[in-house]
Design an enzyme around this catalytic site. Structure first.
Site, mmCIF file in Angstrom:
data_model
loop_
_atom_site.group_PDB
_atom_site.id
_atom_site.type_symbol
_atom_site.label_atom_id
_atom_site.label_comp_id
_atom_site.label_asym_id
_atom_site.label_seq_id
_atom_site.Cartn_x
_atom_site.Cartn_y
_atom_site.Cartn_z
ATOM 1 N N ASP A 321 53.291 67.507 45.754
ATOM 2 C CA ASP A 321 54.452 68.580 46.186
ATOM 3 C C ASP A 321 54.480 69.769 45.252
ATOM 4 O OD1 ASP A 321 54.914 67.057 48.435
ATOM 5 O OD2 ASP A 321 56.664 65.961 47.273
ATOM 6 N N LYS A 348 50.902 69.214 55.248
ATOM 7 C CA LYS A 348 52.413 69.059 54.840
ATOM 8 C C LYS A 348 53.564 69.750 55.669
ATOM 9 C CE LYS A 348 51.826 66.423 51.312
ATOM 10 N NZ LYS A 348 52.472 64.998 51.441
HETATM 11 C C1 S3P Z 1 57.016 61.394 49.738
HETATM 12 C C2 S3P Z 1 55.560 61.334 49.675
HETATM 13 C C3 S3P Z 1 54.458 62.541 49.665
HETATM 14 C C4 S3P Z 1 55.470 63.676 49.731
HETATM 15 C C5 S3P Z 1 56.821 63.949 50.271
HETATM 16 C C6 S3P Z 1 57.683 62.742 49.967
HETATM 17 C C7 S3P Z 1 57.841 60.332 50.036
HETATM 18 O O1 S3P Z 1 53.939 62.333 51.074
HETATM 19 O O2 S3P Z 1 54.536 64.988 49.981
HETATM 20 O O3 S3P Z 1 57.316 65.179 49.850
HETATM 21 O O4 S3P Z 1 58.856 60.395 49.712
HETATM 22 O O5 S3P Z 1 57.254 58.995 49.983
HETATM 23 P P1 S3P Z 1 52.689 61.749 50.931
HETATM 24 O O6 S3P Z 1 53.212 60.152 51.060
HETATM 25 O O7 S3P Z 1 52.269 61.701 52.570
HETATM 26 O O8 S3P Z 1 51.580 62.411 50.377
#
Ligand code: S3P
Length: 438
Positions: A321, A348
């Protein structure tokens, strides 16, 4: 909504970032299926967290907000009355996850085990994000799931049932996917074994274990067995992904000194501190302590001369992120920074490679797009112009920080997107400016 940001003469202050978005989601969801009542404090105030509460309330969970006596809404507490593992009710309408993929993917893990039918959907951005990564393994566990695009896109209709455990190799290092399967695995017969290709954030494992679940972790493999959860009071530490904007501002602005208070420092999230330090940022980590099994600390940052770096491989899931704001940091670093292995950025809230390259190029940066990342040659001066958030909170905030250092005025269209994870972002930004410039 548009926001205009101009060059700041000085940056100084002590921002307190909102509660961590990922931990807030998990504290609400896991306590909803615990047997008893728990209080969550310093809950993330953003739109994404509201989406999670809306879905849990749609399933019959009683969540009450207790206003803080000091009148500060960020100090309000939330009391969650857990329904036990199978106490949720069939929702009488579509569950709306808004813009939040974490809500959709984690709640889907829960719905897959419930003996009723539900439909979960979200806004147009969320409806275009890949859901086959969760539907495939949940179907293999025994849930009946249908969605658009041959079950790959929301809305998803889910009829849950008796789940059986599976052993599953995640195709991407994604904490949302891992957490979805861990939550389903809590309800499944047998041992659910998940192999991760890289270390993604581990808040779900930590919280489940602290709540009494039978979870074991060996290197990149997490195993969960059918377990009941005990309720747990949680103080949510400050969001390091929100703090990252002030870290980069402090390091790249020529006249800055910032202390960020009580920031979550879970090693699966703190990659941004490691990278900025390796680039030469003057960051001090102070007052280290622990809140509900999660480490946190104060971070102090000052104007620094940064050097270029390569960001690739195992660190990517730990800074996924923070890559747009790190791309901005690279614009001020000496040399060429390469960001690789980050294809996930394309799925995203926006295509974050496109959005970052387009916004920073418009400001004058020397930045080029690659299929799985970006190449940034530092040193080009940035000049204010009109940029867009593409409805993505992290892009809106990256452009705002750029605007504080760029020459002249930067207008950010779609600035309200920041509210997904950082509702007071614009007020905090103002508080760091010298009087007379606010
Ligand atoms: C998150 C995981 C990440 C991140 C998102 C929040 C989470 O995504 O980008 O903002 O809270 O598990 P991904 O698991 O798809 O990489």
């Amino acid at each position: 909504m548009k926001q205009v940001v101009s060059t700041a003469k000085r940056i100084e202050g002590t921002p307190v970032p909102p509660g961590d978005k990922s931990i807030s989601h998990r504290a609400a969801l896991l306590n909803s299926i615990a047997s008893g009542t728990a209080t969550v404090s310093h809950f993330c105030e953003g739109d994404d967290r509201r989406a999670m509460l809306r879905c849990l309330k749609g399933l019959g969970v009683n969540i009450k907000r207790i206003a803080s006596p000091d009148g500060d809404p960020s100090s309000d507490r939330f009391v969650v009355q857990g329904h036990g593992p199978y106490g949720l009710h069939e929702p009488d309408d579509v569950l709306d996850a808004g813009n939040s993929a974490t809500t959709m993917r984690l709640v889907a893990g829960l719905l897959a085990a419930q003996p009723f039918m539900s439909v979960i959907s979200g806004d147009s951005s969320l409806r275009s994000r890949p859901m086959d990564r969760i539907t495939r393994p949940l179907i293999a566990m025994g849930a009946t799931i249908m969605g658009r695009g041959q079950d790959t896109l929301a809305p998803l209709s889910i009829r849950g049932g008796d789940l059986k455990a599976i052993e599953y190799k995640l195709p991407v290092a994604s904490a949302q996917l891992k957490s979805c399967l861990l939550i389903a695995g809590l309800h499944a017969k047998g041992e659910t074994i998940i192999h991760e290709p890289g270390a993604s954030r581990d808040h779900t494992e930590r919280m489940m274990r602290a709540m009494g679940a039978d979870v074991t972790i060996k290197r990149r493999t997490v195993t969960v067995r059918h377990s009941a959860l005990s309720p747990m009071d949680v103080y949510v530490p400050g969001d390091i992904s929100g703090a990252a904007f002030w870290l980069v501002l402090g390091a790249c602005h020529p006249n800055a000194s910032i202390r960020i208070r009580r920031v979550g420092m879970n090693p699966t999230r703190a990659g941004v501190v490691e990278i900025l330090k390796a680039m030469g940022a003057k960051i001090k980590v102070e007052n280290i302590h622990e809140d509900a099994g999660e480490p946190s600390a104060d971070l102090v940052i000052e104007s620094s001369q940064l050097e270029a770096t390569e960001i690739s491989g195992e660190i990517i899931p730990r800074v996924i992120d923070e890559l747009p704001i790190l791309a901005l940091a690279a614009c001020f670093a000496k040399g060429t920074t390469r960001i690789k292995d980050a294809r996930e950025l394309r799925v995203k809230e926006s295509d974050r490679i496109d959005a970052t390259v387009e916004g920073l190029s418009a400001l004058g940066a020397n930045i080029q797009e690659r299929t799985d990342g970006m190449v940034i040659v530092g040193g080009n001066p940035l000049t204010g112009t009109e940029v867009n958030s593409y409805g993505d909170h992290r892009i809106a905030m990256t452009m705002a920080i750029a605007g504080l250092i760029a020459k002249g005025e930067t207008t950010i269209h779609g600035a309200e997107a920041a509210g997904a994870s950082y509702p007071r972002f614009w007020d905090t930004l103002d508080s760091l400016l010298p009087t007379g410039q606010k």
